[in-house]
Each structure stands twice: as structure tokens, then as C-alpha cells.
Write an enzyme that holds these catalytic residues in place. Structure first.
Site, PDB file in Angstrom:
ATOM      1  N   CYS A  80       0.806  -1.231   0.000  1.00 11.04           N
ATOM      2  CA  CYS A  80       0.000   0.000   0.000  1.00 11.04           C
ATOM      3  C   CYS A  80       0.836   1.277   0.000  1.00 11.04           C
ATOM      4  CB  CYS A  80      -0.903   0.043   1.224  1.00 11.04           C
ATOM      5  SG  CYS A  80      -1.921  -1.412   1.492  1.00 11.04           S
ATOM      6  N   HIS A 141      -1.879   6.827   4.681  1.00 17.40           N
ATOM      7  CA  HIS A 141      -0.810   5.828   4.797  1.00 17.40           C
ATOM      8  C   HIS A 141       0.549   6.341   4.339  1.00 17.40           C
ATOM      9  CE1 HIS A 141       0.119   1.210   4.720  1.00 17.40           C
ATOM     10  NE2 HIS A 141       0.543   1.815   5.825  1.00 17.40           N
TER      11      HIS A 141
HETATM   12 CA   LIG Z   1      -3.017  -2.032  -0.750  1.00 19.72          CA
END
Ligand SMILES: [Ca+2]
Length: 462
Positions: A80, A141
Site C-alpha cells: 500500500c 498511509h
Molecule cells: Ca493495498
């Protein structure tokens, strides 16, 4: 008087000419809006336009039907955070040490001081500087501390969460952020992100906007609401049923966003990108979400195609012909240069982009390849793709090997072997040597990983 009778139509004609010119000037001055929609951990096979059968995704499919679909679309990392770092900077994230997920922030972020290095400029910074209003709805993130907050990285507005994963039912937790303020979210999270994206479009339809709509669907935890689970009562696997309901929720939200653009008559003045941040997690060692990457082999976390080849679309009505299918390899690093080109912003060489503007290629103005070579590195894992050839060392758990070491270099020809099943390394040693040499030259340009993973292993490869 003849002069008078003839002057009135002339005046009217002049007025119309003036109004038409003004309208044209206004239209051409209005830079196109940029919308980037990111799915999280989506399976390669699970969307309708990718051949999926059991989960209808009509709204995402409509982006594909109305624009360009990439059949060799990649991300620069199988995780990610690294893939999102590459997306927002247009640079291989290993160049600035963002090779692995920032540890300790996966669940929501304790602000351990790490995140997208402050040396890097984001697409939001650049579009904001060009007069765009910028917003992030969804998952960040890229650092949970104050310095890394989205509103310190070019975004005017933020609604979402800072970490790598989040529950979809947030009724009591008040763990969503609007800006820097914690708020409770009564809706199912994917619906909430759709609602907030529509609100952003409605509020900013009179000015150029950049909206980064970063869903956490269909990442774990596997949580869906009952009405959507009921849509998929015919799916016998409980986990696949839940996955289907989660994906269907994301498609519903995409549908609302597309309707908002249509209602505001912004379809022809909005460039839409759709991509998944990495492949579906289907393999031991990842938190499996019942996705399917068929016919690809491998999973999120690997440099096999199943980790890095993803559904990837661009839609720009009136500029990109509907139904375009583009076969040459492209990568998510291309999204920013393409968006900036659409916005009329010149890329400077000292930005050191690895991505390129895809518009000339997908509209047929250039018949060259956007990229001669694409590269990957995640610790000991690596890959290089050149033409149809791919040389790869991947995590041996993909072969059900209990050891965590990587495989020997394996050579595949993806044209005939998209599933990476026939290793040609032994019969083409010269190709192996050539690609190894190129990969090593690229790897030498990279930074040491700033955190996480097999840092020593990555360093050893230099
Ligand atoms: Ca991901």
C-alpha cells in the site's frame, strides 16, 4: 434610415461574436479537474471489465468503456504505502527510501515520525500551486505525524484516516479525521467516502479541483453491511460473499461520484484515473481478502505479476476515445505527469520524474513505447520488465516454500506466459545476464530504505 436598419443586426452579430469569444476564453481558461480513484488490494480478475463474472461493477466498468484501459498497467510496489508514495510523487519510491510500509502506522498511526519524506513534492503540491483546490478523501498511509499530515503535503481538505487499514463501522470510535479534528462516522466507511467525494465535487465545481479518492476497500477487515451481503447470497463462500459486498459498495460510491460529475456537467472537463494500489492478497503471509488475481500468479507482497499488475484506467470524455485499449506497459508513476499535462503544467527536469505523460500514446500521437524498461525492488525481491521479457526474484512462499528467501532469477516471456509458469532462464542465459545488468544499474541509483523490511538485504543488492 438604411444605416440604422443595417447597424442593428451588425451590433447583434458583434455582440454574439463577443459573447462566443468570451465563453470560449472562459472554457479554455478552465483547467480540467483531476480525479484519482484508488482501490486497495483489489484482485486483478474481480472487476467486470477485467472479466469478473460474480461481482457486477457497472460504474467502474463505465470508466473503462468510456475511456482507456491498460492491459499492462503496473504499480511500482506490491504494498500500500510504497505504491501510494510512487503515485503521488511520480518517482520510484525507492529513490527516496520509501521501499517498505512505514511500520507501526498500519493500524491508524501513532505518529512515530516516519512517512513520505519531506524532500518529496506531491501532485497535490503542484496542482495547488497552479490554482487548484485539492482534497483527499480516504486512506493516507504516508505518515501519521503532524509533519506528514495530508494538509502539510498539498491538500487543502482531508477527510479520512492516516494509517494503512481501518474498520468500516466507526459508529463509536470517532477515529475519522476531518482535517485534524476527530469525528464520528455513522455510515459504512465506503459509503462515507463516496458521500464526501460528492460533497467535494459539489462545493468546488466552479473552480479547477484535484480530488484524490483513496478507498480502503477492499482491504481487510472483511466487513460489509447486510443489504449488500444480501445482493450476493448466491456466493457460497462467506469470505468471497463479504468481499463481493465490499467491492459492490465501492462501485456504488464510484457511481455516485460519476453522477455528481455528470450533474455538474463536468464530464468533459474532468480527467479520471482508476487504479488499485497493488494486487489482491491471496497468499500466505498476507491478510487474505478472498480476491482473485487470475490469470496472474502471485499476490500482494510479491514481485510476481499478481502483486504489481493492476486494473488501470484513464477517462477524459472528448479527449480520449471511448473503448481505447492500450497494450504497452505503463505504471502508476505516469498518473501525475499525465494529469499535469492535462492541466497545462510543464514538468521540470529537476523534478526527476520516472513517470511520463501517457496522453500522446493513448491517443495515437506517439507510436513509441512510454517505457523501455520498468523496475521493481522490495528488499530481496526484484523484477525488471523489458518488452515481453520479465526477469524476477520473488518470495519463495509463492511456491509454497516455507523458507522466506527469494527464488533464483527466473525469466518469463509474458506475451505467451502471463501466468509466469515457464522459466526460460536456463535456455536464455544471455537475456538473464543482460536484464540483471540493467536492474543492478537501476538499483545503484536508489536510496537505502529508511525503515522496515529487509533493509540489509536491499543494501546488499547495491
Ligand atoms: Ca493495498
Amino acid at each position: 434610415m438604411p444605416g440604422r436598419t443595417s447597424s442593428f443586426p451588425l451590433m447583434v452579430a458583434t455582440l454574439f461574436t463577443f459573447l462566443a469569444a468570451a465563453a470560449f476564453a472562459n472554457e479554455s481558461a478552465q483547467k480540467p479537474n483531476i480525479l484519482i480513484i484508488v482501490a486497495d488490494d483489489l484482485g486483478y480478475a474481480d472487476l467486470g471489465f477485467q472479466g469478473g463474472k460474480d461481482i457486477p461493477t457497472p460504474h467502474i466498468d463505465s470508466i473503462a468503456a468510456g475511456g482507456a484501459r491498460f492491459t499492462n498497467g503496473y504499480v511500482s510496489g506490491p504494498y500500500c504505502s510504497p505504491a501510494r508514495a510512487g503515485l503521488l510523487t511520480a518517482r520510484y519510491q525507492q529513490r527516496f527510501g520509501h521501499e517498505f510500509n512505514p511500520g507501526g502506522e498500519g493500524g491508524g498511526g501513532g505518529g512515530n515520525g516516519i512517512g513520505l519524506p519531506l524532500s518529496e513534492t506531491t501532485i497535490a503540491n503542484r496542482l495547488k500551486e497552479a490554482g487548484y483546490v485539492t482534497g483527499l478523501v480516504g486512506k493516507w498511509h504516508l505518515g501519521a505525524g503532524p509533519k506528514h499530515h495530508p494538509q502539510q503535503r498539498g491538500f487543502d481538505e482531508f477527510f479520512g484516516f492516516l494509517g494503512g487499514a481501518h474498520t468500516y463501522f466507526d459508529k463509536q470510535e470517532a477515529s475519522m479525521l476531518r482535517g485534524t479534528t476527530k469525528v464520528a462516522e455513522p455510515e459504512y466507511l465506503t459509503d462515507a467516502f463516496g458521500r464526501e467525494a460528492v460533497s467535494f465535487i459539489d462545493r468546488h465545481q466552479k473552480q479547477p479541483f484535484f480530488l484524490y479518492l483513496a478507498f480502503n476497500a477492499v482491504h481487510t477487515p472483511m466487513e460489509a453491511n447486510n443489504d449488500r451481503l444480501a445482493r450476493f447470497s448466491s456466493i457460497s463462500s462467506k469470505s468471497r460473499q463479504t468481499y463481493a459486498a465490499m467491492l459492490s459498495a465501492m462501485d456504488d460510491s464510484v457511481g455516485k461520484v460519476l453522477a455528481a460529475l455528470k450533474n455538474a456537467r463536468l464530464e468533459e472537463n474532468t480527467v479520471i484515473f482508476f487504479i488499485s494500489d497493488n494486487g489482491g492478497p491471496t497468499m500466505q503471509g498476507t491478510t487474505i481478502n478472498a480476491s482473485s488475481n487470475a490469470p496472474l500468479r502471485g499476490s500482494k507482497r510479491t514481485t510476481l505479476e499478481g502483486g504489481i499488475r493492476v486494473p488501470f484506467l484513464i477517462h477524459w470524455k472528448g479527449h480520449i476515445p471511448a473503448g481505447t485499449v492500450y497494450e504497452n506497459p505503463v505504471i502508476q508513476l505516469d498518473i501525475q505527469p499525465t494529469a499535469l499535462a492535462a492541466a497545462g503544467i510543464s514538468v521540470k527536469t529537476d523534478w526527476k520524474f520516472d513517470g511520463v505523460n501517457l496522453l500522446p500514446y493513448i491517443t495515437g500521437k506517439s507510436t513509441e513505447q512510454p517505457h523501455d524498461t520498468l523496475y521493481w525492488r522490495l528488499g530481496e525481491q526484484n523484477a525488471i520488465r523489458q518488452g515481453d521479457w520479465k526477469l524476477v526474484q520473488y518470495d519463495r512462499t509463492a511456491d509454497n516454500d516455507s523458507s522466506r528467501n527469494v527464488t533464483a532469477p527466473k525469466l518469463y516471456n509474458l506475451k505467451d506466459d502471463i501466468g509466469e509458469s515457464r522459466d526460460l532462464a536456463a535456455t536464455h542465459p544471455e537475456k538473464v545476464a543482460e536484464l540483471e545488468k540493467q536492474w543492478k544499474a537501476w538499483s545503484k541509483e536508489l536510496a537505502n530504505p529508511l525503515w522496515g523490511g529487509s533493509r540489509r538485504a536491499a543494501n546488499n543488492q547495491k
